[in-house]
Motif scaffolding. Structure first.
Motif, PDB file in Angstrom:
ATOM      1  N   LEU A   1       0.791  -1.059  -0.188  1.00  0.00           N
ATOM      2  CA  LEU A   1       0.002   0.174   0.011  1.00  0.00           C
ATOM      3  C   LEU A   1       0.658   1.114   0.069  1.00  0.00           C
ATOM      4  O   LEU A   1       0.449   2.302  -0.884  1.00  0.00           O
ATOM      5  CB  LEU A   1      -0.798   0.040   1.198  1.00  0.00           C
ATOM      6  CG  LEU A   1      -1.888  -1.077   1.271  1.00  0.00           C
ATOM      7  CD1 LEU A   1      -2.604  -1.029   2.726  1.00  0.00           C
ATOM      8  CD2 LEU A   1      -3.020  -0.769   0.193  1.00  0.00           C
ATOM      9  N   THR A   2       2.100   1.419   0.875  1.00  0.00           N
ATOM     10  CA  THR A   2       2.883   2.294   0.789  1.00  0.00           C
ATOM     11  C   THR A   2       3.494   2.737  -0.358  1.00  0.00           C
ATOM     12  O   THR A   2       3.513   4.033  -0.843  1.00  0.00           O
ATOM     13  CB  THR A   2       3.959   2.216   1.632  1.00  0.00           C
ATOM     14  OG1 THR A   2       4.436   0.978   1.794  1.00  0.00           O
ATOM     15  CG2 THR A   2       3.201   2.404   3.065  1.00  0.00           C
ATOM     16  N   THR A   3       3.675   1.802  -1.404  1.00  0.00           N
ATOM     17  CA  THR A   3       4.387   1.874  -2.646  1.00  0.00           C
ATOM     18  C   THR A   3       3.275   2.592  -3.618  1.00  0.00           C
ATOM     19  O   THR A   3       3.642   3.620  -4.173  1.00  0.00           O
ATOM     20  CB  THR A   3       4.696   0.685  -3.171  1.00  0.00           C
ATOM     21  OG1 THR A   3       5.883  -0.156  -2.298  1.00  0.00           O
ATOM     22  CG2 THR A   3       5.541   0.609  -4.475  1.00  0.00           C
ATOM     23  N   LEU A   4       1.973   2.005  -3.658  1.00  0.00           N
ATOM     24  CA  LEU A   4       1.056   2.598  -4.184  1.00  0.00           C
ATOM     25  C   LEU A   4       0.770   4.065  -4.097  1.00  0.00           C
ATOM     26  O   LEU A   4       0.506   4.835  -4.867  1.00  0.00           O
ATOM     27  CB  LEU A   4      -0.118   1.940  -4.197  1.00  0.00           C
ATOM     28  CG  LEU A   4      -0.265   0.511  -4.564  1.00  0.00           C
ATOM     29  CD1 LEU A   4      -1.157  -0.613  -4.206  1.00  0.00           C
ATOM     30  CD2 LEU A   4      -0.263   0.631  -6.439  1.00  0.00           C
ATOM     31  N   ILE A   5       0.466   4.371  -2.766  1.00  0.00           N
ATOM     32  CA  ILE A   5       0.452   5.642  -2.401  1.00  0.00           C
ATOM     33  C   ILE A   5       1.439   6.763  -2.765  1.00  0.00           C
ATOM     34  O   ILE A   5       1.209   7.722  -3.149  1.00  0.00           O
ATOM     35  CB  ILE A   5      -0.022   5.621  -0.693  1.00  0.00           C
ATOM     36  CG1 ILE A   5      -1.121   4.743  -0.395  1.00  0.00           C
ATOM     37  CG2 ILE A   5      -0.432   7.333  -0.154  1.00  0.00           C
ATOM     38  CD1 ILE A   5      -1.632   4.467   1.125  1.00  0.00           C
ATOM     39  N   TYR A   6       2.666   6.241  -2.555  1.00  0.00           N
ATOM     40  CA  TYR A   6       3.706   7.113  -2.956  1.00  0.00           C
ATOM     41  C   TYR A   6       3.700   7.448  -4.288  1.00  0.00           C
ATOM     42  O   TYR A   6       4.001   8.406  -4.707  1.00  0.00           O
ATOM     43  CB  TYR A   6       4.884   6.071  -2.439  1.00  0.00           C
ATOM     44  CG  TYR A   6       6.409   6.900  -2.580  1.00  0.00           C
ATOM     45  CD1 TYR A   6       6.920   7.904  -1.906  1.00  0.00           C
ATOM     46  CD2 TYR A   6       7.304   6.414  -3.696  1.00  0.00           C
ATOM     47  CE1 TYR A   6       8.080   8.652  -2.337  1.00  0.00           C
ATOM     48  CE2 TYR A   6       8.540   7.227  -4.020  1.00  0.00           C
ATOM     49  CZ  TYR A   6       8.830   8.183  -3.023  1.00  0.00           C
ATOM     50  OH  TYR A   6      10.038   8.829  -3.397  1.00  0.00           O
ATOM     51  N   SER A   7       3.198   6.343  -5.127  1.00  0.00           N
ATOM     52  CA  SER A   7       3.088   6.797  -6.478  1.00  0.00           C
ATOM     53  C   SER A   7       2.190   7.682  -6.864  1.00  0.00           C
ATOM     54  O   SER A   7       2.495   8.596  -7.902  1.00  0.00           O
ATOM     55  CB  SER A   7       3.200   5.320  -7.409  1.00  0.00           C
ATOM     56  OG  SER A   7       2.010   4.943  -7.218  1.00  0.00           O
ATOM     57  N   PHE A   8       1.236   7.735  -5.925  1.00  0.00           N
ATOM     58  CA  PHE A   8       0.080   8.639  -6.277  1.00  0.00           C
ATOM     59  C   PHE A   8       0.375  10.185  -5.639  1.00  0.00           C
ATOM     60  O   PHE A   8      -0.308  11.071  -5.772  1.00  0.00           O
ATOM     61  CB  PHE A   8      -1.240   8.329  -5.718  1.00  0.00           C
ATOM     62  CG  PHE A   8      -1.829   7.134  -6.754  1.00  0.00           C
ATOM     63  CD1 PHE A   8      -2.251   7.844  -7.962  1.00  0.00           C
ATOM     64  CD2 PHE A   8      -2.052   6.005  -6.336  1.00  0.00           C
ATOM     65  CE1 PHE A   8      -2.721   6.654  -8.881  1.00  0.00           C
ATOM     66  CE2 PHE A   8      -2.533   4.897  -7.185  1.00  0.00           C
ATOM     67  CZ  PHE A   8      -2.875   5.306  -8.560  1.00  0.00           C
ATOM     68  N   ARG A   9       1.790  10.300  -5.291  1.00  0.00           N
ATOM     69  CA  ARG A   9       2.282  11.706  -4.682  1.00  0.00           C
ATOM     70  C   ARG A   9       3.004  12.153  -6.177  1.00  0.00           C
ATOM     71  O   ARG A   9       3.283  13.165  -5.991  1.00  0.00           O
ATOM     72  CB  ARG A   9       3.278  11.342  -3.692  1.00  0.00           C
ATOM     73  CG  ARG A   9       2.450  11.379  -2.144  1.00  0.00           C
ATOM     74  CD  ARG A   9       3.445  11.244  -1.237  1.00  0.00           C
ATOM     75  NE  ARG A   9       4.258  12.404  -0.989  1.00  0.00           N
ATOM     76  CZ  ARG A   9       5.431  12.481  -0.417  1.00  0.00           C
ATOM     77  NH1 ARG A   9       5.902  11.459  -0.027  1.00  0.00           N
ATOM     78  NH2 ARG A   9       6.126  13.525  -0.417  1.00  0.00           N
ATOM     79  N   GLY A  10       3.058  11.114  -7.069  1.00  0.00           N
ATOM     80  CA  GLY A  10       3.779  11.605  -8.325  1.00  0.00           C
ATOM     81  C   GLY A  10       5.028  11.385  -8.504  1.00  0.00           C
ATOM     82  O   GLY A  10       5.907  11.807  -9.389  1.00  0.00           O
ATOM     83  N   PHE A  11       5.627  10.274  -7.633  1.00  0.00           N
ATOM     84  CA  PHE A  11       6.917   9.897  -7.911  1.00  0.00           C
ATOM     85  C   PHE A  11       6.941   8.399  -8.327  1.00  0.00           C
ATOM     86  O   PHE A  11       6.142   7.734  -8.492  1.00  0.00           O
ATOM     87  CB  PHE A  11       7.654   9.515  -6.247  1.00  0.00           C
ATOM     88  CG  PHE A  11       7.474  10.937  -5.692  1.00  0.00           C
ATOM     89  CD1 PHE A  11       7.896  12.146  -6.029  1.00  0.00           C
ATOM     90  CD2 PHE A  11       7.117  11.048  -4.267  1.00  0.00           C
ATOM     91  CE1 PHE A  11       7.950  13.444  -5.604  1.00  0.00           C
ATOM     92  CE2 PHE A  11       7.002  12.317  -3.649  1.00  0.00           C
ATOM     93  CZ  PHE A  11       7.370  13.367  -4.257  1.00  0.00           C
ATOM     94  N   THR A  12       8.210   8.081  -8.816  1.00  0.00           N
ATOM     95  CA  THR A  12       8.324   6.709  -9.572  1.00  0.00           C
ATOM     96  C   THR A  12       7.796   5.585  -8.846  1.00  0.00           C
ATOM     97  O   THR A  12       8.303   5.498  -7.642  1.00  0.00           O
ATOM     98  CB  THR A  12       9.994   6.577 -10.021  1.00  0.00           C
ATOM     99  OG1 THR A  12      10.412   7.594 -10.774  1.00  0.00           O
ATOM    100  CG2 THR A  12      10.403   5.404 -10.553  1.00  0.00           C
ATOM    101  N   PRO A  13       6.926   4.855  -9.351  1.00  0.00           N
ATOM    102  CA  PRO A  13       6.487   3.703  -8.588  1.00  0.00           C
ATOM    103  C   PRO A  13       7.477   2.615  -8.498  1.00  0.00           C
ATOM    104  O   PRO A  13       8.138   2.245  -9.470  1.00  0.00           O
ATOM    105  CB  PRO A  13       5.425   3.135  -9.435  1.00  0.00           C
ATOM    106  CG  PRO A  13       5.183   3.972 -10.665  1.00  0.00           C
ATOM    107  CD  PRO A  13       6.436   5.139 -10.714  1.00  0.00           C
ATOM    108  N   THR A  14       7.800   2.237  -7.329  1.00  0.00           N
ATOM    109  CA  THR A  14       8.916   1.360  -7.123  1.00  0.00           C
ATOM    110  C   THR A  14       8.331   0.049  -6.777  1.00  0.00           C
ATOM    111  O   THR A  14       8.613  -0.423  -5.404  1.00  0.00           O
ATOM    112  CB  THR A  14       9.829   1.852  -5.947  1.00  0.00           C
ATOM    113  OG1 THR A  14       9.222   2.064  -4.836  1.00  0.00           O
ATOM    114  CG2 THR A  14      10.726   3.191  -6.423  1.00  0.00           C
ATOM    115  N   TYR A  15       7.465  -0.616  -7.624  1.00  0.00           N
ATOM    116  CA  TYR A  15       6.876  -1.790  -7.433  1.00  0.00           C
ATOM    117  C   TYR A  15       7.891  -3.082  -7.352  1.00  0.00           C
ATOM    118  O   TYR A  15       8.901  -3.082  -8.052  1.00  0.00           O
ATOM    119  CB  TYR A  15       5.943  -2.092  -8.629  1.00  0.00           C
ATOM    120  CG  TYR A  15       4.720  -1.563  -8.689  1.00  0.00           C
ATOM    121  CD1 TYR A  15       4.432  -0.211  -8.280  1.00  0.00           C
ATOM    122  CD2 TYR A  15       3.687  -2.422  -9.443  1.00  0.00           C
ATOM    123  CE1 TYR A  15       3.200   0.135  -8.324  1.00  0.00           C
ATOM    124  CE2 TYR A  15       2.343  -1.621  -9.512  1.00  0.00           C
ATOM    125  CZ  TYR A  15       2.242  -0.491  -9.061  1.00  0.00           C
ATOM    126  OH  TYR A  15       1.003   0.095  -9.031  1.00  0.00           O
TER     127      TYR A  15
END
Ligand SMILES: Cc1ncc(C[n+]2csc(CCOP(=O)(O)OP(=O)(O)O)c2C)c(N)n1
Ligand SMILES: [Mg+2]
Length: 362
Positions: free
Chosen positions: A106-120
């Protein structure tokens, strides 16, 4: 009902009706059916809470534009549950719940919706959301062909919307998959709208599933708000692909209850009555009714579960909001195994541009 009996006609395959009653045999839910059903319910509830949370963060200026998941939770969860860790998933922005089921934190997903590179995490075999409409269908077919050619038992899944079916990429993906018998499942999540363009503007075919038949691909129309039906058809399609029997197209008939994204106002182009009629077909309410009727879940347990999910998402949001931004060129690190000379040159261009801007400010 077997795969052969489900067809691409205009009657969507359904197992759980709008009142939450079983209208067909329960699909294979594994060794603990009640636990599996509770897992479906939990994952769909989590997706709804997640969607509402990101929309709230966007309204506070703490998240980017976000496409609501409301009403489409059954398709996203149902299509992901039958997948194994080695299977690949390439979706659009409407299938975040599939990514959560596939193991993306969930943290990775929410981080990506801050506009940063998604680090899946690499081992999830899940691609970050695709915004360029339709391209992920080609990616899925490519992943499937890669697995097939290297003798890897993985299958791949590509998911797009109704609007994406008008793109060349969608048609190329189906044609290639059919000709080369790729171990792929192509899912069209038909939510009635492509921003403000209604479904009937996309194709004169009676269903999107019907279009698959012209590519020589077995195709199914499924009630996309019925998680049991989506899961059942997907389970069979995954087994087919894994056994070497080739691709499947699945259309899940659902509805986008919310706005296209946080940048959209659907009251300007669609009828409130249409929305209300689909609210009566809600996928979560439907399964809740079944769980209550079968005494798998009580009101008190449901409330407790919802509280836990809210806490979990709030906690993940706090963590994601506290994480430092990754560098603007970080996305190059996530593009593949090493960079081609052209991509390397693009990275250097970007860094050069950023340095120039920095110098301009000093
Ligand atoms: C190639 C491309 N063209 C146009 C857009 C702009 N766009 C973003 S979402 C969207 C509509 C997509 O509709 P659909 O495929 O039905 O998916 P939904 O949003 O309904 O899930 C469009 C046209 C885009 N992102 N990519
Ligand atoms: Mg759509």
């Amino acid at each position: 009902m077997t795969t052969q009996q489900i067809d691409a006609s205009l009657v969507p395959y359904q197992l759980l009706n709008e009142e939450g009653q079983l209208v067909g045999p329960m699909p294979d839910l594994g060794p603990s059916p009640s636990e599996t059903l509770l897992g479906f319910y939990r994952a769909m509830s989590q997706a709804r809470i997640f969607s509402n949370k990101i929309i709230a963060l966007q309204r506070q200026g703490r998240a980017t534009t976000f496409g609501s998941l409301l009403g489409q939770e059954a398709t996203a969860v149902g299509l992901a549950v039958p997948l194994q860790p080695q299977d690949w998933l390439a979706t659009s922005y409407r299938e975040i719940a599939s990514h959560i089921v596939k193991g993306v934190p969930l943290t990775t997903l929410i981080y990506s919706f801050r506009g940063f590179t998604p680090t899946y995490p690499r081992e999830t075999h899940c691609f970050p959301i695709q915004i360029v409409i339709g391209t992920q269908m080609l990616h899925a077919v490519g992943l499937a062909m890669g697995a097939k050619l290297s003798g890897d038992p993985a299958v791949a899944v590509g998911v797009c919307g109704d609007g994406a079916t008008s793109e060349g990429d969608f048609n190329e993906a189906l044609n290639f998959a059919g000709v080369f018998q790729a171990p792929v499942i192509l899912v069209v999540q038909n939510n009635g709208w492509a921003i403000s363009v209604p479904r009937h503007r996309q194709s004169a075919a009676p269903s999107f599933a019907a279009r698959g038949l012209g590519f020589g691909i077995p195709s199914h129309l499924v009630d996309g708000n019925d998680i049991l039906a989506v899961y059942d058809v997907m389970l069979q399609a995954v087994e087919r692909a894994r056994s070497g029997a080739g691709p499947t197209l699945i259309e899940t008939l659902t509805y986008r209850i919310g706005a296209h994204t946080t940048a959209d106002d659907p009251t300007r182009y669609r009828d409130a009555q249409e929305v209300a009629s689909w609210q009566g077909k809600d996928p979560i309410t439907r399964l809740r009714r079944l769980l209550f009727a079968q005494e798998i879940l009580t009101e008190a347990q449901d409330q407790e579960m919802q509280r836990e999910l809210e806490d979990e998402i709030n906690q993940a949001a706090s963590e994601a909001l506290a994480m430092p931004p990754n560098a603007p060129d970080a996305f190059f690190d996530w593009m593949g195994e090493g960079l081609s000379p052209r991509l390397q040159a693009q990275r250097e261009d970007l860094l050069h541009y950023m340095r120039q801007r920095q110098d301009g400010r000093e």
